[in-house]
Design a protein around this motif. Structure first.
Motif, PDB file in Angstrom:
ATOM      1  N   ALA A  39     -13.867 -65.856 -68.888  1.00 35.12           N
ATOM      2  CA  ALA A  39     -12.920 -64.797 -68.531  1.00 35.12           C
ATOM      3  C   ALA A  39     -13.125 -64.290 -67.101  1.00 35.12           C
ATOM      4  CB  ALA A  39     -13.022 -63.646 -69.524  1.00 35.12           C
ATOM      5  N   LYS A  40     -14.365 -64.116 -66.703  1.00 35.55           N
ATOM      6  CA  LYS A  40     -14.649 -63.612 -65.357  1.00 35.55           C
ATOM      7  C   LYS A  40     -14.085 -64.568 -64.296  1.00 35.55           C
ATOM      8  CE  LYS A  40     -18.493 -62.136 -62.427  1.00 35.55           C
ATOM      9  NZ  LYS A  40     -19.951 -62.007 -62.311  1.00 35.55           N
ATOM     10  N   GLU A  41     -14.305 -65.853 -64.491  1.00 37.25           N
ATOM     11  CA  GLU A  41     -13.797 -66.861 -63.567  1.00 37.25           C
ATOM     12  C   GLU A  41     -12.275 -66.903 -63.586  1.00 37.25           C
ATOM     13  OE1 GLU A  41     -16.206 -67.256 -65.751  1.00 37.25           O
ATOM     14  OE2 GLU A  41     -17.955 -68.058 -64.709  1.00 37.25           O
ATOM     15  N   ALA A  42     -11.686 -66.717 -64.772  1.00 32.26           N
ATOM     16  CA  ALA A  42     -10.232 -66.723 -64.900  1.00 32.26           C
ATOM     17  C   ALA A  42      -9.612 -65.592 -64.082  1.00 32.26           C
ATOM     18  CB  ALA A  42      -9.830 -66.605 -66.368  1.00 32.26           C
ATOM     19  N   PHE A  43     -10.204 -64.400 -64.167  1.00 38.70           N
ATOM     20  CA  PHE A  43      -9.674 -63.282 -63.381  1.00 38.70           C
ATOM     21  C   PHE A  43      -9.859 -63.513 -61.887  1.00 38.70           C
ATOM     22  CE2 PHE A  43      -9.834 -60.980 -67.434  1.00 38.70           C
ATOM     23  CZ  PHE A  43      -8.554 -60.440 -67.424  1.00 38.70           C
ATOM     24  N   ALA A  44     -10.957 -64.141 -61.506  1.00 40.52           N
ATOM     25  CA  ALA A  44     -11.163 -64.476 -60.095  1.00 40.52           C
ATOM     26  C   ALA A  44     -10.097 -65.462 -59.620  1.00 40.52           C
ATOM     27  CB  ALA A  44     -12.562 -65.048 -59.882  1.00 40.52           C
ATOM     28  N   THR A  45      -9.744 -66.420 -60.470  1.00 42.00           N
ATOM     29  CA  THR A  45      -8.699 -67.388 -60.129  1.00 42.00           C
ATOM     30  C   THR A  45      -7.366 -66.681 -59.961  1.00 42.00           C
ATOM     31  OG1 THR A  45      -9.869 -69.167 -61.261  1.00 42.00           O
ATOM     32  CG2 THR A  45      -7.505 -69.488 -60.889  1.00 42.00           C
ATOM     33  N   LEU A  46      -7.057 -65.749 -60.857  1.00 44.14           N
ATOM     34  CA  LEU A  46      -5.785 -65.023 -60.763  1.00 44.14           C
ATOM     35  C   LEU A  46      -5.684 -64.217 -59.470  1.00 44.14           C
ATOM     36  CD1 LEU A  46      -5.053 -63.701 -64.361  1.00 44.14           C
ATOM     37  CD2 LEU A  46      -4.105 -65.686 -63.196  1.00 44.14           C
ATOM     38  N   LYS A  47      -6.804 -63.741 -58.963  1.00 45.55           N
ATOM     39  CA  LYS A  47      -6.788 -62.969 -57.707  1.00 45.55           C
ATOM     40  C   LYS A  47      -6.327 -63.815 -56.527  1.00 45.55           C
ATOM     41  CE  LYS A  47     -10.272 -59.565 -58.938  1.00 45.55           C
ATOM     42  NZ  LYS A  47     -11.603 -59.024 -58.631  1.00 45.55           N
ATOM     43  N   MET A  48      -6.344 -65.140 -56.696  1.00 46.72           N
ATOM     44  CA  MET A  48      -5.916 -66.037 -55.617  1.00 46.72           C
ATOM     45  C   MET A  48      -4.393 -66.192 -55.562  1.00 46.72           C
ATOM     46  SD  MET A  48      -8.860 -68.903 -56.337  1.00 46.72           S
ATOM     47  CE  MET A  48      -8.290 -70.073 -55.137  1.00 46.72           C
ATOM     48  N   ILE A  49      -3.697 -65.724 -56.604  1.00 45.47           N
ATOM     49  CA  ILE A  49      -2.233 -65.853 -56.656  1.00 45.47           C
ATOM     50  C   ILE A  49      -1.604 -64.856 -55.702  1.00 45.47           C
ATOM     51  CG2 ILE A  49      -0.209 -65.562 -58.147  1.00 45.47           C
ATOM     52  CD1 ILE A  49      -1.963 -66.578 -60.461  1.00 45.47           C
ATOM     53  N   LYS A  50      -0.663 -65.342 -54.893  1.00 48.44           N
ATOM     54  CA  LYS A  50      -0.072 -64.520 -53.845  1.00 48.44           C
ATOM     55  C   LYS A  50       1.362 -64.066 -54.174  1.00 48.44           C
ATOM     56  CE  LYS A  50      -2.698 -66.657 -50.072  1.00 48.44           C
ATOM     57  NZ  LYS A  50      -3.836 -67.091 -50.697  1.00 48.44           N
ATOM     58  N   ASP A  51       1.734 -64.108 -55.437  1.00 47.61           N
ATOM     59  CA  ASP A  51       3.076 -63.726 -55.872  1.00 47.61           C
ATOM     60  C   ASP A  51       2.919 -62.661 -56.953  1.00 47.61           C
ATOM     61  OD1 ASP A  51       5.398 -63.615 -57.541  1.00 47.61           O
ATOM     62  OD2 ASP A  51       6.070 -65.533 -56.734  1.00 47.61           O
ATOM     63  N   ALA A  52       3.310 -61.412 -56.627  1.00 47.01           N
ATOM     64  CA  ALA A  52       3.103 -60.289 -57.545  1.00 47.01           C
ATOM     65  C   ALA A  52       3.819 -60.498 -58.876  1.00 47.01           C
ATOM     66  CB  ALA A  52       3.553 -58.988 -56.894  1.00 47.01           C
ATOM     67  N   GLY A  53       5.038 -61.003 -58.848  1.00 45.34           N
ATOM     68  CA  GLY A  53       5.783 -61.235 -60.085  1.00 45.34           C
ATOM     69  C   GLY A  53       5.110 -62.267 -60.959  1.00 45.34           C
ATOM     70  N   LEU A  54       4.671 -63.350 -60.359  1.00 47.60           N
ATOM     71  CA  LEU A  54       3.984 -64.394 -61.107  1.00 47.60           C
ATOM     72  C   LEU A  54       2.647 -63.897 -61.630  1.00 47.60           C
ATOM     73  CD1 LEU A  54       3.823 -67.258 -62.178  1.00 47.60           C
ATOM     74  CD2 LEU A  54       2.955 -67.978 -59.952  1.00 47.60           C
ATOM     75  N   LEU A  55       1.999 -63.048 -60.866  1.00 48.26           N
ATOM     76  CA  LEU A  55       0.720 -62.494 -61.305  1.00 48.26           C
ATOM     77  C   LEU A  55       0.894 -61.701 -62.598  1.00 48.26           C
ATOM     78  CD1 LEU A  55      -2.261 -62.169 -60.809  1.00 48.26           C
ATOM     79  CD2 LEU A  55      -1.753 -60.238 -59.299  1.00 48.26           C
ATOM     80  N   GLU A  56       2.004 -60.965 -62.713  1.00 47.38           N
ATOM     81  CA  GLU A  56       2.289 -60.219 -63.949  1.00 47.38           C
ATOM     82  C   GLU A  56       2.398 -61.180 -65.134  1.00 47.38           C
ATOM     83  OE1 GLU A  56       2.727 -56.833 -64.515  1.00 47.38           O
ATOM     84  OE2 GLU A  56       1.956 -56.517 -62.488  1.00 47.38           O
ATOM     85  N   VAL A  57       3.152 -62.246 -64.944  1.00 44.47           N
ATOM     86  CA  VAL A  57       3.310 -63.258 -65.996  1.00 44.47           C
ATOM     87  C   VAL A  57       1.956 -63.882 -66.319  1.00 44.47           C
ATOM     88  CG1 VAL A  57       4.347 -65.510 -66.536  1.00 44.47           C
ATOM     89  CG2 VAL A  57       5.706 -63.750 -65.376  1.00 44.47           C
ATOM     90  N   ALA A  58       1.189 -64.178 -65.288  1.00 44.73           N
ATOM     91  CA  ALA A  58      -0.118 -64.809 -65.473  1.00 44.73           C
ATOM     92  C   ALA A  58      -1.069 -63.903 -66.254  1.00 44.73           C
ATOM     93  CB  ALA A  58      -0.710 -65.170 -64.117  1.00 44.73           C
ATOM     94  N   LEU A  59      -1.049 -62.630 -65.965  1.00 42.84           N
ATOM     95  CA  LEU A  59      -1.919 -61.703 -66.692  1.00 42.84           C
ATOM     96  C   LEU A  59      -1.551 -61.656 -68.176  1.00 42.84           C
ATOM     97  CD1 LEU A  59      -2.179 -58.842 -64.053  1.00 42.84           C
ATOM     98  CD2 LEU A  59      -4.072 -60.231 -64.930  1.00 42.84           C
ATOM     99  N   ARG A  60      -0.250 -61.694 -68.469  1.00 39.19           N
ATOM    100  CA  ARG A  60       0.184 -61.732 -69.869  1.00 39.19           C
ATOM    101  C   ARG A  60      -0.306 -63.026 -70.530  1.00 39.19           C
ATOM    102  NH1 ARG A  60       5.827 -63.259 -70.147  1.00 39.19           N
ATOM    103  NH2 ARG A  60       4.829 -65.270 -70.127  1.00 39.19           N
ATOM    104  N   ASP A  61      -0.094 -64.152 -69.845  1.00 39.36           N
ATOM    105  CA  ASP A  61      -0.521 -65.437 -70.399  1.00 39.36           C
ATOM    106  C   ASP A  61      -2.034 -65.503 -70.572  1.00 39.36           C
ATOM    107  OD1 ASP A  61       2.128 -66.185 -70.441  1.00 39.36           O
ATOM    108  OD2 ASP A  61       1.978 -67.535 -68.710  1.00 39.36           O
TER     109      ASP A  61
END
Length: 172
Positions: free
Chosen positions: A142-164
């Motif tokens: 989980a820790k690594e997964a959240f670090a990976t998500l921090k690399m996403i540069k699209d706020a809308g996609l980040l919302e979807v990614a957090l849900r997924d």
């Protein structure tokens, strides 16, 4: 004779229904057929599919070799959108197989192309990162997964990614 990626995928499905010897023979036949595909895009996808099947069959070493071949082939795809879509698929497949370092190699290849092509949209890179993060979460990282998500540069996609990611964690 041109062999499509669909035919190779069907061969791999059939291979999973047989015994171990038949599976090995079908993998070899699928690989031989994949290498005859002239179009680099289709060949890269076929190699990726075979690598996924090898990973699912427990042949990690062979899967890694094929992922390397798929990545090298993807880099030769002329059409930018096809190349980037292929690299995204390879990143996802690598992540699902637990090869996170190699998955990030595919993402790095996507990142390297962006500055050189003003028409290139970073969405494939961002979606690749989503797939990697979900695979990390499913693997209990989980820790690594959240670090990976921090690399996403699209706020809308980040919302979807957090849900997924939340769904993936709940399923893990």
């Amino acid at each position: 004779m041109k062999i499509s990626g669909l035919i190779i995928s069907l061969m791999l499905i059939a291979a999973t229904l047989g015994n171990n010897l038949a599976i090995a023979e079908d993998f070899n036949e699928a690989l031989a057929n994949a290498r005859t595909i002239e179009d680099a895009y289709e060949r890269a996808l076929a190699l990726n599919d075979i690598a996924i099947a090898q990973a699912k069959a427990g042949n990690a070493r062979k899967a890694k070799e094929l992922f390397v071949q798929a990545l090298a082939t993807a880099k030769t795809v002329d059409h930018v959108i096809d190349r980037d879509a292929t690299l995204k698929e390879i990143a996802w497949a690598q992540a699902k197989a637990g090869n996170f370092k190699k998955a990030f190699t595919a993402v790095k290849t996507l990142e390297e192309a962006i500055p050189f092509n003003p028409n290139l949209h970073p969405s494939h890179r961002n979606w690749a990162l989503v797939g990697i993060a979900i695979a990390q979460a499913k693997a209990g990282e989980a820790k690594e997964a959240f670090a990976t998500l921090k690399m996403i540069k699209d706020a809308g996609l980040l919302e979807v990614a957090l849900r997924d990611l939340a769904i993936a964690q709940a399923d893990a």
